[in-house]
Design a protein around this motif. Structure first.
Motif, PDB file in Angstrom:
ATOM      1  N   TYR A   1       0.836  -1.203   0.000  1.00 61.31           N
ATOM      2  CA  TYR A   1       0.000   0.000   0.000  1.00 61.31           C
ATOM      3  C   TYR A   1       0.871   1.253   0.000  1.00 61.31           C
TER       4      TYR A   1
ATOM      5  N   HIS B   1       2.689   1.573  -3.569  1.00 61.27           N
ATOM      6  CA  HIS B   1       1.911   1.806  -4.786  1.00 61.27           C
ATOM      7  C   HIS B   1       0.838   2.882  -4.638  1.00 61.27           C
ATOM      8  N   VAL B   2       0.262   3.032  -3.452  1.00 64.65           N
ATOM      9  CA  VAL B   2      -0.796   4.022  -3.265  1.00 64.65           C
ATOM     10  C   VAL B   2      -0.230   5.340  -2.721  1.00 64.65           C
TER      11      VAL B   2
ATOM     12  N   LEU C   1      -7.747  -4.302   4.331  1.00 68.47           N
ATOM     13  CA  LEU C   1      -6.762  -4.884   3.427  1.00 68.47           C
ATOM     14  C   LEU C   1      -6.755  -6.402   3.545  1.00 68.47           C
TER      15      LEU C   1
ATOM     16  N   LEU D   1      -7.682   3.091  -3.934  1.00 66.47           N
ATOM     17  CA  LEU D   1      -7.357   1.664  -3.924  1.00 66.47           C
ATOM     18  C   LEU D   1      -7.732   1.011  -5.251  1.00 66.47           C
TER      19      LEU D   1
ATOM     20  N   HIS E   1      -5.353   2.331  -8.203  1.00 67.62           N
ATOM     21  CA  HIS E   1      -3.994   1.794  -8.163  1.00 67.62           C
ATOM     22  C   HIS E   1      -3.956   0.270  -8.278  1.00 67.62           C
TER      23      HIS E   1
ATOM     24  N   PHE F   1      -4.880  -2.041  -6.237  1.00 62.63           N
ATOM     25  CA  PHE F   1      -4.210  -2.521  -5.031  1.00 62.63           C
ATOM     26  C   PHE F   1      -4.299  -4.031  -4.863  1.00 62.63           C
TER      27      PHE F   1
ATOM     28  N   ARG G   1      -1.994  -6.001  -7.041  1.00 61.40           N
ATOM     29  CA  ARG G   1      -0.602  -5.891  -6.590  1.00 61.40           C
ATOM     30  C   ARG G   1      -0.350  -6.786  -5.382  1.00 61.40           C
TER      31      ARG G   1
END
Length: 351
Positions: free
Chosen positions: A167, A170-171, A292, A320, A323, A325, A328
């Motif tokens: 997180y 990438h976020v 998550l 989220l 990206h 999420f 990933r």
């Protein structure tokens, strides 16, 4: 132009729902005009509210239900009898692919239970975790778990570390985010068996993580690391303590500035600086706790938030989704498969 995104909304969740929810969607629309909303709730209450905001009528679709999950409802009760509630239907829309994520300000325990039951967890993840942002001296820190899992073994903590790192990278856009395990001290000999075993795993199995070891409670807001990992029992206490401390100091400041004429003049002179502090520590800016590890995007808004806070929670869900999420997370856990047997052995030993 951003690609269209659909978010499902539990319109009846929250202390001030549905008024706060609709107003929050309106505010979110100003920043995120490409997002569409599926709003689950009582149409007799929602339609007049949407009529007040014609700018969002075209991006909102109401799905009527008379049922809603109360803030006092037990998760087990909701799992048995709540399948027609606004919360359940909003989560179900994600599972069916009708929406990319769900946002609710309703009952936290019920939302986690329903989300886990309907969406399931991602491959390789035993338990989902609630993650949220803390303001720090350095900027912001991500912390998980904030209450989903009271008891955790070492494997759970390692999974939280991986999810938090992905997180943050990438976020949040951090190139190599640092990770710390919350403990009662920084020394290796301190802590319970689960924390010690998780630290050993993160050190010894060459995971692609910048692990900094143990951090203490005062390191959270000090910004010692980018991601703080802990069990849900400790994390929830830390979160509520931080929220209470902010309210305490706000009360003290108000009382101090009202104490005398000179103090009131001082407030006028320092008003701009005080407002900057107020904005930076405003909990509404950090509203939107992420679940998550689920096989779908789910975001929990604080039940007592206002429209501004709810709009921020919507923004978290859209981030989220944008990206990718969960994709990933899947890739990261695929890369960790060679160590899964070792992780399981350590987890078994720490139970």
């Amino acid at each position: 132009m951003s690609a269209a995104v659909t978010i499902s909304i539990d319109a009846m969740g929250g202390d001030a729902a549905p008024d706060m929810v609709v107003e929050g969607v309106r505010m979110a629309h100003e920043r995120l005009p490409h997002v569409r909303y599926l709003m689950f709730g009582d149409s007799a209450r929602l339609e007049p509210l949407l009529a007040r905001f014609p700018e969002i009528k075209g991006v909102c679709t109401i799905h009527h239900t008379d049922e809603a999950v109360s803030m006092e409802a037990k998760p087990s009760q909701v799992l048995r009898t709540g399948r027609k509630s606004s919360m359940w239907l909003a989560v179900d829309a994600v599972q069916k692919g009708e929406a990319a994520g769900i946002v609710s300000a309703g009952n936290t325990g019920a939302l986690m239970a329903v989300s886990k039951f309907v969406l399931r967890t991602l491959p390789g993840i035993d338990r989902p975790a609630i993650a949220g942002m803390f303001p720090t001296i350095r900027g912001e820190t991500l912390m998980l778990d904030l209450g989903a899992n009271v008891d955790c073994n070492s494997n759970n903590l390692v999974e939280f570390a991986v999810m938090g790192e992905v997180y943050a990278r990438h976020v949040l856009g951090l190139e190599k985010p640092s990770i710390g395990l919350l403990n009662v001290g920084a020394e290796d000999m301190k802590g319970n068996d689960a924390v010690k075993a998780a630290a050993a795993t993160l050190r010894e199995y060459h995971l692609p993580i910048d692990f900094r070891g143990f951090v203490e409670g005062n390191d959270i807001c000090g910004g010692a690391v980018d991601v703080v990992v802990t069990d849900g029992f400790t994390g929830n206490i830390a979160l509520k303590t931080a929220e209470g401390t902010v309210k305490l100091y706000s009360t003290f400041l108000k009382e101090a500035f009202k104490s005398s004429l000179l103090a009131k003049i001082g407030y006028l002179l320092a008003g701009h600086a005080i407002n900057k502090v107020k904005v930076r520590t405003d909990p509404r800016r950090y509203n939107g706790a992420m679940f998550l590890g689920l096989n779908g995007i789910a975001v929990k808004s604080h039940g007592g938030t206002d429209a501004f806070g709810f709009a921020n929670a919507v923004g978290v869900a859209v981030e989220l989704v944008t990206h990718g999420f969960n994709d990933r997370i899947r890739k990261e856990f695929d890369r960790l498969k060679p160590t899964e047997a070792s992780l399981s052995q350590l987890a078994a030993g720490s139970r």
